[in-house]
Scaffold this active site. Structure first.
Site, PDB file in Angstrom:
ATOM      1  N   CYS A  17       0.837  -1.190   0.000  1.00 26.40           N
ATOM      2  CA  CYS A  17       0.000   0.000   0.000  1.00 26.40           C
ATOM      3  C   CYS A  17       0.881   1.253   0.000  1.00 26.40           C
ATOM      4  CB  CYS A  17      -0.945   0.089   1.189  1.00 26.40           C
ATOM      5  SG  CYS A  17      -1.980  -1.347   1.391  1.00 26.40           S
ATOM      6  N   ARG A  50       3.287   0.181  -5.251  1.00 29.29           N
ATOM      7  CA  ARG A  50       3.208  -0.459  -3.932  1.00 29.29           C
ATOM      8  C   ARG A  50       1.914  -1.259  -3.743  1.00 29.29           C
ATOM      9  NH1 ARG A  50       6.714   1.551  -0.334  1.00 29.29           N
ATOM     10  NH2 ARG A  50       5.393   0.799   1.346  1.00 29.29           N
ATOM     11  N   TRP A  63      -2.928  -2.648  -1.565  1.00 28.76           N
ATOM     12  CA  TRP A  63      -2.636  -4.042  -1.903  1.00 28.76           C
ATOM     13  C   TRP A  63      -3.293  -4.841  -0.785  1.00 28.76           C
ATOM     14  CZ3 TRP A  63      -0.120  -8.346   0.141  1.00 28.76           C
ATOM     15  CH2 TRP A  63       0.185  -9.361  -0.776  1.00 28.76           C
ATOM     16  N   ASN A 103      -0.954   1.886   5.870  1.00 33.13           N
ATOM     17  CA  ASN A 103      -0.158   0.876   5.170  1.00 33.13           C
ATOM     18  C   ASN A 103       0.468  -0.027   6.234  1.00 33.13           C
ATOM     19  OD1 ASN A 103       3.179   1.086   3.752  1.00 33.13           O
ATOM     20  ND2 ASN A 103       1.775  -0.612   3.739  1.00 33.13           N
ATOM     21  N   GLY A 104       0.091  -1.299   6.221  1.00 32.60           N
ATOM     22  CA  GLY A 104       0.665  -2.227   7.195  1.00 32.60           C
ATOM     23  C   GLY A 104      -0.366  -3.236   7.643  1.00 32.60           C
ATOM     24  N   GLU A 151      16.295 -16.693 -11.914  1.00 27.73           N
ATOM     25  CA  GLU A 151      15.857 -15.298 -12.078  1.00 27.73           C
ATOM     26  C   GLU A 151      15.029 -15.141 -13.366  1.00 27.73           C
ATOM     27  OE1 GLU A 151      15.332 -12.848 -10.570  1.00 27.73           O
ATOM     28  OE2 GLU A 151      15.265 -11.217 -12.002  1.00 27.73           O
ATOM     29  N   LYS A 182      11.101 -13.894 -13.690  1.00 26.60           N
ATOM     30  CA  LYS A 182      10.715 -12.731 -14.499  1.00 26.60           C
ATOM     31  C   LYS A 182       9.603 -13.098 -15.471  1.00 26.60           C
ATOM     32  CE  LYS A 182      12.139 -10.392 -12.928  1.00 26.60           C
ATOM     33  NZ  LYS A 182      12.899  -9.877 -11.840  1.00 26.60           N
ATOM     34  N   GLU A 233       6.270 -13.885 -13.618  1.00 31.03           N
ATOM     35  CA  GLU A 233       5.745 -12.714 -12.912  1.00 31.03           C
ATOM     36  C   GLU A 233       4.942 -11.785 -13.830  1.00 31.03           C
ATOM     37  OE1 GLU A 233       8.970 -10.344 -11.404  1.00 31.03           O
ATOM     38  OE2 GLU A 233       7.740  -9.451  -9.847  1.00 31.03           O
ATOM     39  N   HIS A 277      15.450 -36.070 -13.112  1.00 35.05           N
ATOM     40  CA  HIS A 277      15.094 -36.750 -11.854  1.00 35.05           C
ATOM     41  C   HIS A 277      13.631 -36.523 -11.494  1.00 35.05           C
ATOM     42  CE1 HIS A 277      19.198 -38.015 -11.175  1.00 35.05           C
ATOM     43  NE2 HIS A 277      19.592 -36.782 -11.510  1.00 35.05           N
ATOM     44  N   LYS A 310       5.423  -3.650  -5.717  1.00 36.32           N
ATOM     45  CA  LYS A 310       6.876  -3.498  -5.842  1.00 36.32           C
ATOM     46  C   LYS A 310       7.582  -3.732  -4.519  1.00 36.32           C
ATOM     47  CE  LYS A 310      10.649  -2.201  -7.973  1.00 36.32           C
ATOM     48  NZ  LYS A 310      11.212  -3.259  -8.829  1.00 36.32           N
TER      49      LYS A 310
HETATM   50  O1  M6R Z   1      12.901  -4.864  -2.608  1.00 32.25           O
HETATM   51  P1  M6R Z   1      13.405  -6.257  -2.520  1.00 32.25           P
HETATM   52  O2  M6R Z   1      14.595  -6.509  -3.385  1.00 32.25           O
HETATM   53  O3  M6R Z   1      13.698  -6.683  -1.105  1.00 32.25           O
HETATM   54  O4  M6R Z   1      12.231  -7.168  -3.046  1.00 32.25           O
HETATM   55  C1  M6R Z   1      12.328  -8.568  -3.029  1.00 32.25           C
HETATM   56  C2  M6R Z   1      11.310  -9.196  -3.949  1.00 32.25           C
HETATM   57  O5  M6R Z   1      10.015  -8.887  -3.537  1.00 32.25           O
HETATM   58  C3  M6R Z   1      11.486  -8.738  -5.399  1.00 32.25           C
HETATM   59  O6  M6R Z   1      12.792  -8.989  -5.850  1.00 32.25           O
HETATM   60  C4  M6R Z   1      10.495  -9.466  -6.310  1.00 32.25           C
HETATM   61  O7  M6R Z   1      10.798 -10.820  -6.360  1.00 32.25           O
HETATM   62  C5  M6R Z   1      10.521  -8.835  -7.700  1.00 32.25           C
HETATM   63  N1  M6R Z   1       9.218  -8.334  -8.011  1.00 32.25           N
HETATM   64  C6  M6R Z   1      10.896  -9.784  -8.785  1.00 32.25           C
HETATM   65  O8  M6R Z   1      10.912  -9.153 -10.021  1.00 32.25           O
END
Ligand code: M6R
Length: 599
Positions: free
Chosen positions: A2, A27, A75, A101-102, A476, A480, A483, A499, A594
């Site tokens: 949020c 956020r 969020w 937010n929280g 990674e 990506k 996501e 396996h 984010k």
């Molecule tokens: O801000 P941070 O690097 O701590 O965030 C960690 C993850 O939430 C972040 O890397 C997330 O996996 C990304 N959205 C991936 O693209």
């Protein structure tokens, strides 16, 4: 998660708040709301709904003079994204409005104990806060009522509160969730991220945990006061606002993600400028000594940052000869491993606000261990609370899918491992310069990747396979792709596929192989043949030195240790163009945010 913004000043509050919420939408973006005071009628207006900030901006009426207001982009944690659960929320008589937010962990207990008869209008945990404030305000001053409420609530919060009986004041408080105050002679802005303050503040202060802030207007002056929860004044030093507005725009690109992918060669170059001056490293001695003197490094991170951590482990173990372990932050916090004597904890986080990491950092500090944060946000909580921090210098990363921060993190980890190493295996400055050029080459040729993926990544599933450092890139790359395209993608150690998981390979399933390490290139090629024999549609990404004529994406050669910085670029572009062809919301994928500030 949020995002919240509040304003009291000479500008039109709704303009400041809506523009700020747009910048904070990363956020959380499932619902939103705004609450403001109308000068002329001395009334307050609330607009809130499910949906994005563009809905809040375009579909409601702001033709009123207004100078005080608060806003929220959500969020969802407690209750569905709908109008009822959108912020602001109100106390039982509607006297107090709040955005939050929280997560309040003890909201049920507090409701039962203090306000059992109050009927809540939403499913959120937030309502308890604002109702407690009104409950206590019957006997206490507003400030005391808020501080008493803060002393009772457990959990994370960044709060903005308005009392309808005083349109010249706004109140704020924070614990664990980020909140900053922006200061200018013509007004005070409060927000979850400095980006929402840039245009309205000359200086700003990241507010510390358990701090209560009152903002007030009198005689055309806008002032603030900060106290801790028991009322002792807090006197922080404001920081100069040094963020450039252009850095947070799209700069002509269709998406932030593409802009950020394209910025990666400059991130590597910037890190070299900042940390490698005339061939010498300028990382503070105190930090270098921490690494030189530790028996074991514990890297704690989440998501993409954790994948950078795996590459870091490889560097620390192969270049600096320091045993290193990588932990998923959300696991480490509650399932702690046996820790050796003299450990060093390295927290890697783009945002510096990830709640899972914060929980670990607090625990590790309690145990008295040494800590360092590697982050893109020097004013963030994790940067402030660790013993030391190193900045990534990637510039604001707005797209939810992290790209340039990953490259920045891996570059910094390479640098650290290199500095700490007794024997330097190569000239890092020279090799990183080659990396930036190799990245440029892929980015300049991105149309080729656009065409390559157009008809290929159309299935429900996809696999990335690779070995050693390439395996980490596969993890990674898979994150990506899934996501932002919602194609279920797994990153696999190429040798492990047979396996069990190879059972999922059938005609036309895309398998993307990464080959950058000469000593294991043949092994990965053998695994490629295995999946091809079972009908997989294979795309091979290889460095020139280990490439075959039939490979799909051939990259310029760079030092073998630094290949993750180059091999990741085509995978980011594969994710970007696949999502683009599938018509997905690239910068704001569903269900995500984010900055993950809830555990
Ligand atoms: O801000 P941070 O690097 O701590 O965030 C960690 C993850 O939430 C972040 O890397 C997330 O996996 C990304 N959205 C991936 O693209």
């Amino acid at each position: 998660m949020c995002g919240i913004v509040g304003y009291l000043g000479e500008k039109k509050a709704t303009d400041v708040i809506l523009a700020g919420l747009e910048k904070l939408e990363y956020r959380g973006y499932d619902s939103c709301g705004i609450f403001f005071h109308v000068e002329k009628t001395n009334d307050f207006i609330t607009y809130k709904d499910k949906g994005r900030i563009s809905h809040l901006i375009n579909d409601f009426n702001y033709k009123f003079d207004n100078h005080l207001g608060i806003g929220h982009t959500r969020w969802a944690t407690h209750g569905k994204p709908n109008r009822e659960n959108s912020h602001p929320h109100f106390s039982f008589s509607t006297r107090f409005a709040i955005v939050h937010n929280g997560v309040i962990e003890n909201y049920r207990e507090l409701t039962a104990k203090y306000i059992p008869d109050v009927e809540f209008a939403s499913e959120t945990d937030t309502e308890v806060i604002v109702n407690l404030i009104e409950h206590f305000a019957t006997e206490l001053s507003i400030e005391e009522a808020i501080r008493k409420t803060l002393s009772l609530i457990e959990g994370s919060y960044a709060l903005l509160i308005v009392d309808k009986q005083n349109s010249n004041a706004m109140y704020a408080a924070k614990n664990k969730s980020p909140l900053l105050i922006g200061i200018a002679p013509n007004g005070i802005t409060l927000a979850s991220d400095v980006m929402a303050l840039v245009e309205h503040a000359e200086t700003y202060i990241p507010i510390e945990d358990k701090t209560f802030v009152s903002v007030f207007a009198s005689d055309d002056k806008f002032e603030y006061a900060m106290v801790d929860i028991i009322g002792v004044p807090v006197i922080p030093k404001p920081l100069k606002m040094d963020i450039v507005l252009e850095d947070i725009g799209k700069g002509g690109y269709s998406h932030y993600m593409l802009k950020e992918i394209c910025e990666q060669p400059s991130v590597v170059r910037k890190i070299m400028d900042k940390y490698l001056v005339n061939g010498n490293t300028v990382i503070p001695d105190a930090i270098v000594k921490l690494f030189q003197n530790t028996n074991r490094i514990y890297i704690v991170a989440a998501g993409t940052s954790m994948h950078a951590g795996y590459v870091g482990k490889y560097y620390f173990e192969h270049v600096s000869m320091i045993p290193t372990e990588v932990f998923i932050a959300s696991e480490f916090a509650y399932n702690q491993p046996l820790i050796v004597d003299n450990p060093l904890f390295v927290f890697i986080s783009q945002s510096g606000e990830t709640a899972d990491l914060r929980a670990c950092l607090l625990r590790v500090k309690e145990l008295g261990h040494k800590t360092i944060t590697i982050t893109n946000v020097p004013t963030s909580t994790l940067a402030r609370e660790a013993d030391h921090f190193l900045e990534i210098f990637a510039g604001p990363e707005i797209a939810v899918a992290s790209t340039k921060a990953y490259v920045g993190q891996v570059t910094i980890l390479a640098l650290l491992a290199y500095i700490v190493a007794k024997r330097k295996p190569f000239d890092l400055h020279l090799e990183l310069s080659k990396v930036a050029i190799a990245m440029d080459a892929v980015i300049d040729n991105r149309e080729y990747i656009d065409n390559l993926v157009k008809d290929k990544l159309t299935k429900r599933n996809c696999f990335y396979i690779g070995r050693g450092l390439d395996y980490y890139t596969c993890l990674e790359a898979a994150l990506k792709l899934k996501e932002i395209s919602y194609i279920q993608t797994e990153g696999f150690a190429a040798g492990e596929l047979k396996h069990g998981t190879i059972a999922l390979i059938e005609d036309g399933i895309p398998v993307i192989a990464i080959i950058s390490q000469a000593h294991i290139a043949n092994n990965t090629r053998a695994n490629i043949r295995e999946v091809m024999a079972r009908g997989a549609e294979v795309i091979v990404i290889a460095l020139t030195a280990v490439s075959d004529l039939t490979d799909d994406i051939v990259l310029m050669d760079v030092n073998e240790m630094l290949t993750p910085l180059v091999t990741v670029i085509p995978t980011q572009l594969i994710a970007y163009y696949s999502a683009l062809h599938l018509g997905k919301d690239i910068d704001k994928p569903r269900n995500l945010a984010k900055s993950v500030t809830v555990e």
